[in-house]
Design a protein around this motif. Structure first.
Motif, PDB file in Angstrom:
ATOM      1  N   LYS A  14      -0.738   1.175   1.531  1.00  0.00           N
ATOM      2  CA  LYS A  14      -0.551   1.383   0.101  1.00  0.00           C
ATOM      3  C   LYS A  14       0.722   0.753  -0.452  1.00  0.00           C
ATOM      4  CE  LYS A  14      -3.138   5.732  -0.181  1.00  0.00           C
ATOM      5  NZ  LYS A  14      -3.061   7.200  -0.445  1.00  0.00           N
ATOM      6  N   THR A  19       2.786  -4.614  -6.219  1.00  0.00           N
ATOM      7  CA  THR A  19       1.754  -4.013  -7.077  1.00  0.00           C
ATOM      8  C   THR A  19       1.200  -2.745  -6.445  1.00  0.00           C
ATOM      9  OG1 THR A  19       1.125  -6.188  -7.954  1.00  0.00           O
ATOM     10  CG2 THR A  19      -0.469  -4.393  -8.198  1.00  0.00           C
ATOM     11  N   GLU A  20       0.928  -2.816  -5.133  1.00  0.00           N
ATOM     12  CA  GLU A  20       0.403  -1.638  -4.434  1.00  0.00           C
ATOM     13  C   GLU A  20       1.445  -0.523  -4.390  1.00  0.00           C
ATOM     14  OE1 GLU A  20      -2.609  -3.891  -1.282  1.00  0.00           O
ATOM     15  OE2 GLU A  20      -0.510  -3.535  -0.755  1.00  0.00           O
ATOM     16  N   GLU A  22       3.812  -0.005  -6.561  1.00  0.00           N
ATOM     17  CA  GLU A  22       3.944   0.555  -7.910  1.00  0.00           C
ATOM     18  C   GLU A  22       2.821   1.545  -8.195  1.00  0.00           C
ATOM     19  OE1 GLU A  22       4.962  -1.001 -12.418  1.00  0.00           O
ATOM     20  OE2 GLU A  22       4.256  -2.424 -10.898  1.00  0.00           O
ATOM     21  N   SER A  23       1.600   1.193  -7.805  1.00  0.00           N
ATOM     22  CA  SER A  23       0.458   2.085  -7.997  1.00  0.00           C
ATOM     23  C   SER A  23       0.637   3.376  -7.193  1.00  0.00           C
ATOM     24  CB  SER A  23      -0.831   1.384  -7.571  1.00  0.00           C
ATOM     25  OG  SER A  23      -1.934   2.253  -7.675  1.00  0.00           O
ATOM     26  N   GLN A  26       3.443   5.531  -8.880  1.00  0.00           N
ATOM     27  CA  GLN A  26       2.997   6.161 -10.125  1.00  0.00           C
ATOM     28  C   GLN A  26       2.099   7.360  -9.842  1.00  0.00           C
ATOM     29  OE1 GLN A  26       1.132   2.936 -12.246  1.00  0.00           O
ATOM     30  NE2 GLN A  26       3.069   2.129 -13.050  1.00  0.00           N
ATOM     31  N   ASP A  27       1.187   7.193  -8.883  1.00  0.00           N
ATOM     32  CA  ASP A  27       0.297   8.295  -8.525  1.00  0.00           C
ATOM     33  C   ASP A  27       1.079   9.449  -7.907  1.00  0.00           C
ATOM     34  OD1 ASP A  27      -2.445   9.431  -7.942  1.00  0.00           O
ATOM     35  OD2 ASP A  27      -1.697   9.225  -5.885  1.00  0.00           O
TER      36      ASP A  27
END
Length: 220
Positions: A14, A19-20, A22-23, A26-27
């Motif tokens: 993850k 980008t991964e 950051e995702s 955020q989650d």
């Protein structure tokens, strides 16, 4: 920190790219905020969970993202489940960056040093034989100095990677000798452990010599 193979792989997968990461962040922060809201609404605090969630959310988002991204880039070093070949390849390709400024142990020629020829393995002795002649006072770059007894001796010295001293021929020779010395010690340790497990080598305990066979008998 994930403590099993499946969860560890899931975590590292993850955060492989920014980008991964950051995702993922955020989650994670969204779920932390939701759980904290539940606690604010009267839910029972689970062993200081509130303090942990507040600590996580108090760290600036940009700082957390930068740390995650750097962690993902260093996976071959930080992930204990990465194959050793992959880790060695990573260290080989990026050693100049990873070791910059890091002080490393060197085996440095020193006539009065505590490490003598008898402390070195056969392979290292061959290296010395090619670089040192008995009676030679030494002093050439990379050539060990001899002691008054006609044998080379060494001391262990810390030298910062990337410094001028680190880049000299003498420093390169010192690193090579220290690496070979450590390999010799590791090989000897594995040899002695093998003999101990086979019952050929014992340990002193309460004045008595005991082998692996004796310890196995105690467990039965």
């Amino acid at each position: 920190r994930p403590n099993d193979v499946a969860r560890t792989k899931e975590f590292w997968d993850k955060i492989q790219t920014e980008t991964e990461a950051e995702s993922f962040l955020q989650d994670y922060r969204s779920r932390a905020e939701a759980r904290l809201a539940e606690l604010d609404g009267g839910a029972a605090d689970d062993e200081g969970l509130r303090d942990e969630l507040e600590a996580v959310l108090s760290v600036p988002y940009d700082r957390q993202l930068a740390k995650l991204t750097a962690t993902g880039a260093l996976r071959p070093i930080l992930d204990e489940y990465v194959p050793s070949d992959e880790r060695r390849d990573f260290l080989s390709r990026h050693s100049a960056v990873l070791l910059e400024g890091l002080e490393l142990e060197h085996l440095v020629p020193d006539p009065d040093g505590p490490v003598g020829v008898d402390d070195l393995g056969p392979e290292l002795r061959e290296v010395l034989a090619a670089e040192w002649t008995p009676g030679d006072g030494g002093g050439g770059d990379g050539v060990p100095s001899s002691s008054s007894a006609g044998e080379p001796r060494f001391r262990i010295e810390m030298i910062a990677y990337g410094s001028d001293l680190y880049g000299t021929d003498r420093a390169a020779a010192a690193r090579r000798m220290y690496r070979l010395w450590n390999e010799h010690r590791s090989s000897r340790a594995r040899f002695e452990e093998s003999f101990f497990r086979k019952g050929y080598l014992g340990l002193e305990e309460d004045g008595k010599k005991r082998t692996a066979v004796d310890y196995d008998s105690d467990d039965e």
